[in-house]
Design an enzyme around this catalytic site. Structure first.
Site, PDB file in Angstrom:
ATOM      1  N   HIS A 158      58.556  37.347  22.138  1.00  0.00           N
ATOM      2  CA  HIS A 158      59.665  35.735  22.417  1.00  0.00           C
ATOM      3  C   HIS A 158      58.651  33.905  22.451  1.00  0.00           C
ATOM      4  O   HIS A 158      58.931  32.833  21.573  1.00  0.00           O
ATOM      5  CB  HIS A 158      60.656  35.230  23.786  1.00  0.00           C
ATOM      6  N   SER A 186      53.809  28.453  24.660  1.00  0.00           N
ATOM      7  CA  SER A 186      55.115  27.519  25.106  1.00  0.00           C
ATOM      8  C   SER A 186      56.245  27.770  25.637  1.00  0.00           C
ATOM      9  O   SER A 186      57.762  27.028  26.271  1.00  0.00           O
ATOM     10  CB  SER A 186      55.414  26.938  24.042  1.00  0.00           C
ATOM     11  N   PRO A 235      64.949  36.118  16.189  1.00  0.00           N
ATOM     12  CA  PRO A 235      65.634  36.990  15.436  1.00  0.00           C
ATOM     13  C   PRO A 235      67.508  38.089  16.352  1.00  0.00           C
ATOM     14  O   PRO A 235      67.387  37.427  18.032  1.00  0.00           O
ATOM     15  CB  PRO A 235      65.601  38.432  14.521  1.00  0.00           C
ATOM     16  N   HIS A 282      62.084  48.382  23.177  1.00  0.00           N
ATOM     17  CA  HIS A 282      63.079  48.814  23.310  1.00  0.00           C
ATOM     18  C   HIS A 282      63.463  50.191  24.741  1.00  0.00           C
ATOM     19  O   HIS A 282      64.214  50.507  25.431  1.00  0.00           O
ATOM     20  CB  HIS A 282      64.286  48.912  21.933  1.00  0.00           C
ATOM     21  N   ASP A 290      57.985  55.304  26.402  1.00  0.00           N
ATOM     22  CA  ASP A 290      57.550  56.865  25.167  1.00  0.00           C
ATOM     23  C   ASP A 290      58.952  56.795  24.281  1.00  0.00           C
ATOM     24  O   ASP A 290      58.619  56.330  24.010  1.00  0.00           O
ATOM     25  CB  ASP A 290      58.334  57.717  26.097  1.00  0.00           C
TER      26      ASP A 290
END
Length: 321
Positions: free
Chosen positions: A63, A73, A159, A189, A249
């Site tokens: 991010h 930032s 996004p 993820h 993994d």
């Protein structure tokens, strides 16, 4: 931390040349020789208390780098007169700021005004990924901290979880990433979670049909409906069995090939012709995934960096000097 299993030379072949000209490996070897050790030790202590710090820092790094470049930032606190990126909707759930503060305090005590907050985020993320079972890799340093932090930038650039594959590839492509980098970065993820607000429509009312998303495994959809019936519900993005939400993994890729993706974009990359082949490669080869993830992370850490006389070295990561 052990040396990466692939050589620095291999990284040099994959990273775009401009970034390498701006950043250097072991940038602090003379000005603050213990900098990377200090970062690693404090990340290790935090990981022992909370292994989910791997997901938190990976998300923070992403991010930050994709909004105004890797310039810390995102770390700036808002004031009564000025909002910051922390006020942007996509950043409400970003966490790990206290660890960055702890690292900065330790570094300032040993090497005042020397190590940038943006380098701290990059190094801490690298260390957390390794501790979580991910690849060991080296990163160049020498970033400086930026002077701008606006919520509008994050709201416009980051996004949404329902982005299309074409949009996702364009988003990463605009920052010098190819399809292998893009899919590998989504592989983070494997250690993440998502609140129900990011996917509840897929299990209750997909695209206004009143039915679940047909691309989601029905058993998973039923389980997630129960999860999201409780306020504050969330789910691990890696639904492979046994669930390994803090283990870095490639099981995530096998899961989405079985229609068990939580976020829409995760499911789409498993079926879209532009990305499905890469998903299959990563699902079949854990070492390939980890190697490409490391390459992609080094690329991401070099996005639009400030170096040399640009930017500043903050003494407090939460405020401009």
């Amino acid at each position: 931390m052990k040396i990466a299993t692939f050589s620095v030379l291999l990284l040099l072949l994959f990273i775009f040349p401009v970034a390498l000209a701006q950043l250097k490996f072991k940038f602090y070897s003379e000005s603050c020789p213990n900098a990377e050790t200090i970062v690693e030790n404090l990340v290790r202590q935090q990981f022992a208390r909370d292994p989910s710090i791997t997901a938190a820092l990976t998300r923070m790094h992403f991010h930050d780098c994709f909004v105004q470049g890797c310039d810390a930032s995102l770390l700036i606190d808002p004031t009564t007169s000025q909002l910051s990126e922390k006020n942007a909707g996509p950043n409400f759930s970003v966490r790990g700021f206290e660890l960055i503060d702890e690292i900065k305090t330790a570094l300032e005590a040993q090497c005042p005004s020397t190590v940038s907050c943006s380098d701290i985020v990059t190094l801490a993320t690298r260390d957390a990924v390794f501790l979580g079972g991910g690849p060991s890799y080296v990163v160049p340093t020498g970033r400086r901290d930026g002077f701008v932090s606006n919520p509008e930038d994050a709201n416009e650039i980051l996004p949404p979880p329902f982005i299309s594959v074409e949009g996702m590839l364009s988003f990463f492509g605009n920052k010098g990433m190819n399809v292998f980098d893009s899919v590998a970065l989504l592989g983070a993820h494997t250690v993440g979670i998502a609140s129900c607000g990011n996917f509840v429509d897929r299990v209750t009312n997909f695209q206004g049909t009143g039915l679940p998303d047909p691309s989601m495994d029905p058993t998973l959809a039923g389980r997630l409906r129960n999860t999201c019936a409780v306020p504050g519900g969330f789910a691990a993005l890696d639904q492979s069995m046994p669930v390994t939400p803090v283990s870095f993994d490639n099981l995530f890729f096998g899961q989405i090939r079985e229609r068990k993706g939580i976020l829409l974009i995760d499911q789409l990359i498993a079926s879209d012709p532009a990305t499905s082949g890469v998903v299959l490669q990563y699902a079949s080869n854990n070492e390939l995934f980890k190697r490409q993830f490391a390459i992609a992370m080094v690329k991401m850490g070099a996005v639009d960096v400030l170096t040399g006389s640009a930017g500043e070295i903050r003494t407090n990561c939460r405020a401009f000097n």
